[in-house]
Design a protein around this motif. Structure first.
Motif, short mmCIF file in Angstrom:
data_model
loop_
_atom_site.label_atom_id
_atom_site.label_comp_id
_atom_site.label_asym_id
_atom_site.label_seq_id
_atom_site.Cartn_x
_atom_site.Cartn_y
_atom_site.Cartn_z
N UNK A 169 -40.65 -25.84 32.70
CA UNK A 169 -40.64 -26.93 33.68
C UNK A 169 -39.60 -26.65 34.76
N UNK A 170 -38.43 -26.17 34.35
CA UNK A 170 -37.37 -25.89 35.31
C UNK A 170 -37.79 -24.80 36.29
N UNK A 171 -38.44 -23.74 35.78
CA UNK A 171 -38.94 -22.68 36.66
C UNK A 171 -39.91 -23.26 37.68
N UNK A 172 -40.89 -24.02 37.19
CA UNK A 172 -41.91 -24.58 38.08
C UNK A 172 -41.30 -25.55 39.09
N UNK A 173 -40.35 -26.36 38.64
CA UNK A 173 -39.73 -27.34 39.54
C UNK A 173 -38.91 -26.63 40.62
N UNK A 174 -38.18 -25.59 40.25
CA UNK A 174 -37.38 -24.88 41.25
C UNK A 174 -38.26 -24.16 42.27
N UNK A 175 -39.46 -23.79 41.88
CA UNK A 175 -40.37 -23.15 42.81
C UNK A 175 -41.10 -24.16 43.69
N UNK A 181 -45.99 -31.82 40.47
CA UNK A 181 -46.69 -30.54 40.56
C UNK A 181 -46.23 -29.60 39.46
N UNK A 182 -44.95 -29.67 39.07
CA UNK A 182 -44.45 -28.83 37.98
C UNK A 182 -45.16 -29.18 36.67
N UNK A 183 -45.39 -30.46 36.43
CA UNK A 183 -46.10 -30.88 35.21
C UNK A 183 -47.54 -30.35 35.23
N UNK A 221 -34.68 -36.21 32.79
CA UNK A 221 -35.55 -35.04 32.68
C UNK A 221 -34.72 -33.88 32.12
N UNK A 222 -35.20 -33.25 31.08
CA UNK A 222 -34.49 -32.13 30.45
C UNK A 222 -34.77 -30.85 31.22
N UNK A 223 -33.70 -30.17 31.61
CA UNK A 223 -33.80 -28.89 32.31
C UNK A 223 -33.05 -27.84 31.52
N UNK A 224 -33.47 -26.60 31.60
CA UNK A 224 -32.75 -25.53 30.91
C UNK A 224 -33.10 -24.19 31.55
#
Length: 298
Positions: free
Chosen positions: A22-28, A34-36, A294-297
């Motif tokens: 999720x973190x990868x998709x959100x940062x992009x 859209x990340x979901x 929201x959990x990010x890692x």
């Protein structure tokens, strides 16, 4: 799911890496919604993979996610061309552990996400995968369909581009909290001089209403203009309106509530103890992620 109700191996691996993906998709993408969607597409492809043939499951999942995110990023770019007013990333309410990871907090900050918006899609993916998630050039090359040599060149170019635009220094959490507190106090009291004292001379304010909520249609530049805008519009908070300090995208921010309902999120960029960037998100479609963490890692 197996008879003893444990998830099958593919599901277990995906769940174990979900926050990272999720973190990868959100940062992009700068968009949680859209990340979901990207994660759903990633799962559908992962579910059909022969796990025995996968050497590095984390890298394989990141590769799928990156490819799906790049496809969606190009679509999102076309969508932004018709967006009403400035486009800002979707803010996320984050847990304290995100702020404790300085590199992660910096990479998901509103200021950095806006810097990443200035990169071409492939440059953005290469920069994020290399600088944030520390993937090797060979792994990144597979994710973006480039040669390792080309990826090295792209990484060098993207790194220089970001370095010229990112915050000048890493700001300590204490300094950021102090600046936020001074800003909140000045906004709540409509203290024009207090705002001028905390705003950098070249501060830039952006507001995103998405064409649904009222917002300033263009960037406002300069301490005097931004201070007067805040003092006249958002200032003198009280009665039915309130400001709540929170952690958004790993950084201190403010939630504006009207009659108990979330009206917007104010995120700040701090340099040398002064506010150099102010980002006010009011678009209702972008506010659902500030009501729960929201959990990010990485």
């Amino acid at each position: 799911m197996s008879a003893d109700r444990r998830p099958d191996p593919a599901t277990a691996v995906f769940v174990a890496h979900r926050n990272l993906l999720f973190t990868v998709a959100y940062e992009l993408l700068g968009s949680a919604a859209d990340a979901e969607d990207v994660l759903q597409e990633t799962w559908l492809r992962w579910a059909g993979v022969d796990l025995d043939a996968v050497r590095d499951q984390r890298a394989y999942l990141v590769r799928i996610t990156t490819r799906q995110a790049l496809t969606r990023l190009r679509t999102l770019g076309r969508r932004k061309e018709t967006y009403v007013g400035p486009w800002l990333p979707e803010p996320l309410l984050t847990a304290p552990d995100v702020a404790e990871d300085v590199a992660l907090a910096d990479s998901v900050s509103m200021a950095m996400l806006l810097v990443l918006e200035t990169l071409a899609p492939t440059e953005r993916a290469v920069f994020v995968l290399r600088e944030v998630f520390d993937l090797g050039y060979d792994e990144i090359a597979e994710a973006v369909d480039k040669s390792p040599a080309a990826v090295r060149q792209i990484a060098h170019r993207a790194r220089a581009h970001v370095a010229a635009r990112r915050p000048r220094d890493v700001v300590s959490p204490a300094e950021t909290r102090a600046a936020l507190k001074a800003f909140q106090r000045a906004v709540e009291t409509g203290d024009l001089q207090g705002l001028l004292d905390i705003l950098a001379p070249d501060v830039v304010a952006l507001s995103d209403g998405g064409g649904v909520k009222q917002a300033v249609p263009r960037p406002v530049v300069g301490a005097d203009k931004v201070a007067r805008l805040l003092a006249a519009g958002v200032g003198r908070v009280g009665g039915e309106a309130s400001l709540e300090p929170v952690q958004v995208n790993g950084c201190p921010a403010l939630i504006m509530r009207l009659n108990g309902e979330i009206d917007g999120v104010v995120a700040l960029r701090i340099d040398d103890g002064l506010v150099t960037g102010l980002y006010y998100v009011r678009n209702p479609e972008k506010l659902s992620r500030v009501e729960r963490e929201t959990a990010l890692s990485r």
